[in-house]
Design a protein around this motif. Sequence first.
Motif, mmCIF file in Angstrom:
data_model
loop_
_atom_site.group_PDB
_atom_site.id
_atom_site.type_symbol
_atom_site.label_atom_id
_atom_site.label_comp_id
_atom_site.label_asym_id
_atom_site.label_seq_id
_atom_site.Cartn_x
_atom_site.Cartn_y
_atom_site.Cartn_z
ATOM 1 N N LYS A 227 -0.005 -1.852 16.566
ATOM 2 C CA LYS A 227 -1.336 -2.491 15.910
ATOM 3 C C LYS A 227 -2.941 -2.386 16.173
ATOM 4 O O LYS A 227 -3.246 -3.198 17.581
ATOM 5 N N LYS A 228 -3.371 -2.021 15.445
ATOM 6 C CA LYS A 228 -5.008 -1.836 15.111
ATOM 7 C C LYS A 228 -6.015 -2.882 16.487
ATOM 8 O O LYS A 228 -5.655 -4.349 15.632
ATOM 9 N N GLU B 131 0.618 -1.107 0.372
ATOM 10 C CA GLU B 131 -0.179 -0.111 -0.046
ATOM 11 C C GLU B 131 0.633 1.367 -0.149
ATOM 12 O O GLU B 131 0.856 2.175 -0.331
ATOM 13 N N LYS C 270 -2.346 5.924 10.049
ATOM 14 C CA LYS C 270 -4.089 6.076 11.034
ATOM 15 C C LYS C 270 -4.546 4.649 10.364
ATOM 16 O O LYS C 270 -5.824 4.912 11.757
ATOM 17 N N LYS C 271 -4.433 4.521 9.752
ATOM 18 C CA LYS C 271 -6.128 2.865 9.531
ATOM 19 C C LYS C 271 -5.516 1.599 9.948
ATOM 20 O O LYS C 271 -6.513 0.746 10.663
ATOM 21 N N TYR C 272 -3.881 1.397 10.210
ATOM 22 C CA TYR C 272 -3.991 0.044 10.923
ATOM 23 C C TYR C 272 -3.541 0.409 12.289
ATOM 24 O O TYR C 272 -3.434 -0.887 12.902
ATOM 25 N N HIS D 179 -2.731 2.666 15.805
ATOM 26 C CA HIS D 179 -2.529 3.208 17.164
ATOM 27 C C HIS D 179 -1.633 4.156 17.243
ATOM 28 O O HIS D 179 -0.627 3.392 17.431
ATOM 29 N N GLU E 123 5.460 -1.164 6.426
ATOM 30 C CA GLU E 123 4.378 -1.966 6.128
ATOM 31 C C GLU E 123 4.318 -3.414 6.738
ATOM 32 O O GLU E 123 3.447 -4.227 6.967
ATOM 33 N N ASP F 141 -1.334 8.472 6.503
ATOM 34 C CA ASP F 141 -2.950 7.734 6.349
ATOM 35 C C ASP F 141 -2.702 6.299 6.430
ATOM 36 O O ASP F 141 -4.071 5.940 7.210
ATOM 37 N N TYR F 142 -2.091 6.174 6.226
ATOM 38 C CA TYR F 142 -1.740 4.228 6.169
ATOM 39 C C TYR F 142 -2.036 3.965 7.850
ATOM 40 O O TYR F 142 -1.885 2.680 9.206
ATOM 41 N N LYS G 40 0.787 10.129 3.099
ATOM 42 C CA LYS G 40 0.692 8.367 2.270
ATOM 43 C C LYS G 40 0.730 7.427 3.609
ATOM 44 O O LYS G 40 -0.248 6.777 3.999
#
Length: 329
Positions: free
Chosen positions: A288-289, A208, A258-260, A262, A224, A255-256, A252
């Motif tokens: 990791k969330k 990603e 924040k998505k996966y 904390h 990642e 954003d990554y 990028k």
Amino acid sequence: MNFTPIEELFEKFDETAQILQEELSCTYLDALGETGENFFHGHVIQEEISELSRKRLSKIYQHFSTRNYTKEDIRKAYQLAILKGMQENIQPNHQMTPDAVGMFVSYLIGKFTNNNQELSMIDPAVGTGNLVFTIMNHLSGQQISAYGVDIDETLIRLAYSGANLQEHSVQFFTQDSLEPLFIDPANVAVSDLPVGYYPNDVRAAEYELAADSGHSYSHHLFIEQSVNHVQDGGYLFFIVPNRLFLSEEAKKLNDYLKKYTHIQGMVQLPLSMFKTEAAAKSILILQKKKEGLHAPKNALLVNLPKLSDARATKSVMGKIDEWFKQEKY
């Protein structure tokens, strides 16, 4: 002369590596990996050694016992010998994480994992293993199984020998760390991220965080890959450039994350540790969330003072303890 245990060990590593370097016609670092194996086995395992050198080496190996040294003595002496070898053959990917940084990362891992009795840990850019060994030595109350990946065979060989000498349970993989890893997800990922561009655009495209054009940042891809190999709720500790979030790919990356994950915090290392301000680094801490977990109300943001400044260091450690009371405990 009275040598300290570290000096005494370094002399043994250095003397035997030099003999093997000459006998095997190889680099000092390769010879150091070979002698590390010999120390572990207690005898010369290489066949193509002259009888005179074999006798000299055997005498040193037979009088060596890990019981006479602490794991930290062995790590530091071995590290000194590796540093000597690196000065002879400097390569940008042959850089070791400073001890002070490794010890502080150990402290943070202990705090965030609440000193869990059992931990699994992965370092996708393990190098000589010095960061992993520092953590394992300083969290000796915890049972840690570790995995290390690196594409450099010389570094992996040194890491393997170092793990044997310190009697640590580590599995090493010699491969491109950004190719698929056949390793179970760990509780913790830790890495002094290699900074630069990743040349394999075909493989990078599967991430990603691949760049929209041109080569991708290898350090972004390592983040990642690490997130992919940590259990939900697991922690990640990365040593990153201070300018990580100022590059053209920063949005990028943000954003990554924040998505996966904390974002738990960012600890800026003392500028005095680095030759230039541009080379300065921080420790980025992520979780990791996982369902039921929430981001901290306030991330842990700390500027570490010179660690030789005891009063300032004590003050910062107090702030960190207070943050844990408010956010974690």
